[in-house]
Scaffold this motif. Structure first.
Motif, PDB file in Angstrom:
ATOM      1  N   THR A   1     -16.269 -12.781  10.416  1.00 61.67           N
ATOM      2  CA  THR A   1     -15.761 -13.512   9.538  1.00 61.67           C
ATOM      3  C   THR A   1     -16.823 -14.413   8.841  1.00 61.67           C
ATOM      4  O   THR A   1     -17.288 -14.684   7.957  1.00 61.67           O
ATOM      5  N   HIS A   2     -17.748 -14.882  10.145  1.00 60.68           N
ATOM      6  CA  HIS A   2     -18.972 -15.790   9.954  1.00 60.68           C
ATOM      7  C   HIS A   2     -20.081 -14.991   8.906  1.00 60.68           C
ATOM      8  O   HIS A   2     -20.499 -15.470   7.825  1.00 60.68           O
ATOM      9  N   LEU A   3     -20.152 -13.873   8.968  1.00 63.29           N
ATOM     10  CA  LEU A   3     -21.228 -12.967   8.458  1.00 63.29           C
ATOM     11  C   LEU A   3     -20.881 -12.744   6.933  1.00 63.29           C
ATOM     12  O   LEU A   3     -21.474 -12.818   6.153  1.00 63.29           O
ATOM     13  N   ALA A   4     -19.337 -12.621   6.784  1.00 67.30           N
ATOM     14  CA  ALA A   4     -18.849 -12.367   5.364  1.00 67.30           C
ATOM     15  C   ALA A   4     -18.858 -13.622   4.675  1.00 67.30           C
ATOM     16  O   ALA A   4     -19.152 -13.455   3.543  1.00 67.30           O
ATOM     17  N   LYS A   5     -18.846 -14.693   5.181  1.00 63.99           N
ATOM     18  CA  LYS A   5     -18.939 -15.891   4.516  1.00 63.99           C
ATOM     19  C   LYS A   5     -20.480 -16.089   3.929  1.00 63.99           C
ATOM     20  O   LYS A   5     -20.397 -16.617   2.950  1.00 63.99           O
ATOM     21  N   ARG A   6     -21.140 -15.595   4.979  1.00 65.17           N
ATOM     22  CA  ARG A   6     -22.774 -15.789   4.515  1.00 65.17           C
ATOM     23  C   ARG A   6     -23.098 -14.887   3.486  1.00 65.17           C
ATOM     24  O   ARG A   6     -23.874 -15.114   2.522  1.00 65.17           O
ATOM     25  N   ASP A   7     -22.492 -13.579   3.552  1.00 71.12           N
ATOM     26  CA  ASP A   7     -23.020 -12.599   2.458  1.00 71.12           C
ATOM     27  C   ASP A   7     -21.697 -11.752   2.313  1.00 71.12           C
ATOM     28  O   ASP A   7     -21.255 -10.723   2.909  1.00 71.12           O
ATOM     29  N   PRO A   8     -20.789 -12.272   1.254  1.00 68.86           N
ATOM     30  CA  PRO A   8     -19.779 -11.297   0.969  1.00 68.86           C
ATOM     31  C   PRO A   8     -19.545  -9.948   0.479  1.00 68.86           C
ATOM     32  O   PRO A   8     -18.752  -9.133   0.620  1.00 68.86           O
ATOM     33  N   GLU A   9     -20.875  -9.412   0.239  1.00 73.64           N
ATOM     34  CA  GLU A   9     -21.038  -8.168  -0.293  1.00 73.64           C
ATOM     35  C   GLU A   9     -21.367  -7.177   1.195  1.00 73.64           C
ATOM     36  O   GLU A   9     -21.435  -5.992   1.043  1.00 73.64           O
ATOM     37  N   LEU A  10     -21.642  -7.885   2.217  1.00 71.38           N
ATOM     38  CA  LEU A  10     -22.039  -7.023   3.524  1.00 71.38           C
ATOM     39  C   LEU A  10     -20.914  -6.099   3.997  1.00 71.38           C
ATOM     40  O   LEU A  10     -19.778  -6.641   3.883  1.00 71.38           O
ATOM     41  N   LYS A  11     -21.245  -4.901   4.183  1.00 76.41           N
ATOM     42  CA  LYS A  11     -20.358  -3.999   4.805  1.00 76.41           C
ATOM     43  C   LYS A  11     -20.373  -3.979   6.303  1.00 76.41           C
ATOM     44  O   LYS A  11     -21.501  -3.636   6.793  1.00 76.41           O
ATOM     45  N   ILE A  12     -19.333  -4.171   6.951  1.00 74.71           N
ATOM     46  CA  ILE A  12     -19.165  -4.657   8.425  1.00 74.71           C
ATOM     47  C   ILE A  12     -18.444  -3.573   9.195  1.00 74.71           C
ATOM     48  O   ILE A  12     -17.137  -3.570   8.778  1.00 74.71           O
ATOM     49  N   GLY A  13     -19.182  -3.056  10.041  1.00 74.72           N
ATOM     50  CA  GLY A  13     -18.311  -2.236  11.079  1.00 74.72           C
ATOM     51  C   GLY A  13     -18.096  -2.813  12.217  1.00 74.72           C
ATOM     52  O   GLY A  13     -19.161  -3.762  12.693  1.00 74.72           O
ATOM     53  N   LEU A  14     -16.975  -2.596  12.980  1.00 76.43           N
ATOM     54  CA  LEU A  14     -16.885  -3.153  14.228  1.00 76.43           C
ATOM     55  C   LEU A  14     -15.733  -2.308  15.323  1.00 76.43           C
ATOM     56  O   LEU A  14     -15.036  -1.763  14.638  1.00 76.43           O
ATOM     57  N   LEU A  15     -16.268  -2.579  16.438  1.00 70.75           N
ATOM     58  CA  LEU A  15     -15.153  -1.952  17.499  1.00 70.75           C
ATOM     59  C   LEU A  15     -13.985  -2.805  17.411  1.00 70.75           C
ATOM     60  O   LEU A  15     -13.880  -4.077  17.544  1.00 70.75           O
ATOM     61  N   ALA A  16     -12.776  -2.094  17.525  1.00 69.99           N
ATOM     62  CA  ALA A  16     -11.608  -2.997  17.448  1.00 69.99           C
ATOM     63  C   ALA A  16     -10.466  -2.299  18.249  1.00 69.99           C
ATOM     64  O   ALA A  16      -9.989  -1.189  18.048  1.00 69.99           O
ATOM     65  N   ARG A  17     -10.167  -3.204  19.085  1.00 67.26           N
ATOM     66  CA  ARG A  17      -8.861  -2.847  20.283  1.00 67.26           C
ATOM     67  C   ARG A  17      -7.799  -3.487  19.242  1.00 67.26           C
ATOM     68  O   ARG A  17      -7.961  -3.682  18.195  1.00 67.26           O
ATOM     69  N   ASP A  18      -6.564  -3.106  19.842  1.00 63.06           N
ATOM     70  CA  ASP A  18      -5.148  -3.476  19.052  1.00 63.06           C
ATOM     71  C   ASP A  18      -5.593  -4.897  18.550  1.00 63.06           C
ATOM     72  O   ASP A  18      -4.996  -5.362  17.449  1.00 63.06           O
ATOM     73  N   CYS A  19      -5.792  -5.674  19.468  1.00 64.00           N
ATOM     74  CA  CYS A  19      -5.994  -7.124  19.153  1.00 64.00           C
ATOM     75  C   CYS A  19      -6.741  -7.547  17.855  1.00 64.00           C
ATOM     76  O   CYS A  19      -6.542  -8.288  17.206  1.00 64.00           O
ATOM     77  N   ASN A  20      -8.023  -6.796  18.204  1.00 64.88           N
ATOM     78  CA  ASN A  20      -8.845  -7.121  17.238  1.00 64.88           C
ATOM     79  C   ASN A  20      -8.430  -6.682  15.976  1.00 64.88           C
ATOM     80  O   ASN A  20      -8.720  -7.229  14.854  1.00 64.88           O
ATOM     81  N   GLN A  21      -7.727  -5.431  15.752  1.00 63.88           N
ATOM     82  CA  GLN A  21      -7.261  -4.868  14.477  1.00 63.88           C
ATOM     83  C   GLN A  21      -6.083  -5.777  13.976  1.00 63.88           C
ATOM     84  O   GLN A  21      -6.054  -5.968  12.687  1.00 63.88           O
ATOM     85  N   ARG A  22      -5.271  -6.578  14.831  1.00 64.64           N
ATOM     86  CA  ARG A  22      -4.078  -7.254  14.379  1.00 64.64           C
ATOM     87  C   ARG A  22      -4.859  -8.458  13.787  1.00 64.64           C
ATOM     88  O   ARG A  22      -4.453  -9.058  12.736  1.00 64.64           O
TER      89      ARG A  22
END
Ligand code: SF4
Ligand code: SF4
Ligand code: SF4
Length: 265
Positions: A57-78
């Motif tokens: 969220t912080h990174l997207a605020k700084r650069d809305p065009e950034l494509k971000i990948g991340l590891l997501a457990r169930d809680c991360n996905q929610r």
């Protein structure tokens, strides 16, 4: 998984990938990039939990065009679903690599095994709120006893803001908990129960029951249970499962309820 991350970085699906790697003997969040692609070999899938989506969220605020990948457990996905609904993340720019942290595939909400098995000290059982208590049991106390027990927990608060700072869905630019007209400054504990009830009210339709706030709380206040209760009310009143989908906004449901209740008899 490492192969997939490398693939995403190399073909430009993502500009960076948020995961974990060992650093000074600790598994810590790490930003993997194409420039240092060999580092992906150090990508760690362990029981480590951190709100990677909060970093996103912080990174997207700084650069809305950034494509971000991340590891997501169930809680991360929610959390990603909630952050998408609240326009903090753009679902076209977020690429989650789902990790199954429990024995079954994507488990239902509030069924996380992370907290189980830890013994709560007996004084909490006697005079406070046992962190492992379920909602029904906590509701069984009389109103007076409930009040005494919860106030016992709240008065331990150090106002460290750890619960808010770690929370993936606390993204406000200005936080009410620091508004001097509502929460008087320079007081410890902060005014209770208002400090905790304000935050609990804000978690309605937002809290995805990750439990990180309670993990972060140095005073072992049973925050997860408090917000589970809020989530239960939201579920009962609006038939809304927070974080279940990125399509359904609690606000639109609220609108439906309001318009239904305004229908002429
Ligand atoms: S459990 Fe705590 S940290 Fe997690 S979303 Fe709810 S309030 Fe935030
Ligand atoms: S506690 Fe409330 S105001 Fe503060 S960041 Fe969280 S949701 Fe926003
Ligand atoms: S983390 Fe615990 S002690 Fe710190 S502000 Fe939150 S409730 Fe209070």
């Amino acid at each position: 998984m490492k192969r997939k991350v490398k693939e995403w970085l190399e073909d430009g699906t993502v500009d960076l990938f948020l995961g974990y790697r060992m650093n000074c003997g600790h598994p810590l969040p790490h930003c993997f990039t194409k420039e240092e692609i060999d580092d992906v070999e150090h990508l760690l899938v362990s029981r480590t939990r951190y709100s990677l989506e909060k970093i996103a969220t912080h990174l997207a605020k700084r650069d809305p065009e950034l494509k971000i990948g991340l590891l997501a457990r169930d809680c991360n996905q929610r959390a990603i679903n909630v952050l998408t609904i609240w326009h903090q993340l753009d679902k076209d720019k977020i690429f989650a690599l789902n990790v199954n942290c429990c024995p079954s595939p994507i488990k239902p909400q509030a069924d996380c095994s992370y907290m189980s098995g830890e013994q709560t000290s007996s004084y909490k059982v006697q005079v406070g709120i046992d962190n492992l208590m379920d909602i029904e049991k906590a509701d069984d106390f009389s109103d007076q006893e409930k009040n005494v027990r919860w106030m016992y927990e709240f008065q331990k608060c150090l106002k460290c803001y750890g619960c808010r700072n770690i929370c993936p869905v606390c993204f406000c630019a200005e936080c009410t908990l620091e508004h001097k007209d509502l929460i008087g400054p320079g007081r410890l504990p902060p005014q209770i129960p208002i400090f905790h009830l304000v935050r609990a009210a804000h978690m309605a339709g937002r809290c995805i029951d990750c439990g990180l706030c309670e993990d972060a709380c140095p005073m072992d206040i049973p925050l997860r249970l408090l917000y589970r209760k809020v989530g239960e009310i939201v579920k009962n009143v609006f038939d809304y499962n927070t974080g279940e989908s990125s399509e359904q906004s609690p606000l639109s449901l609220l609108g439906e309820k309001v318009s239904l209740s305004l229908k002429p008899m």
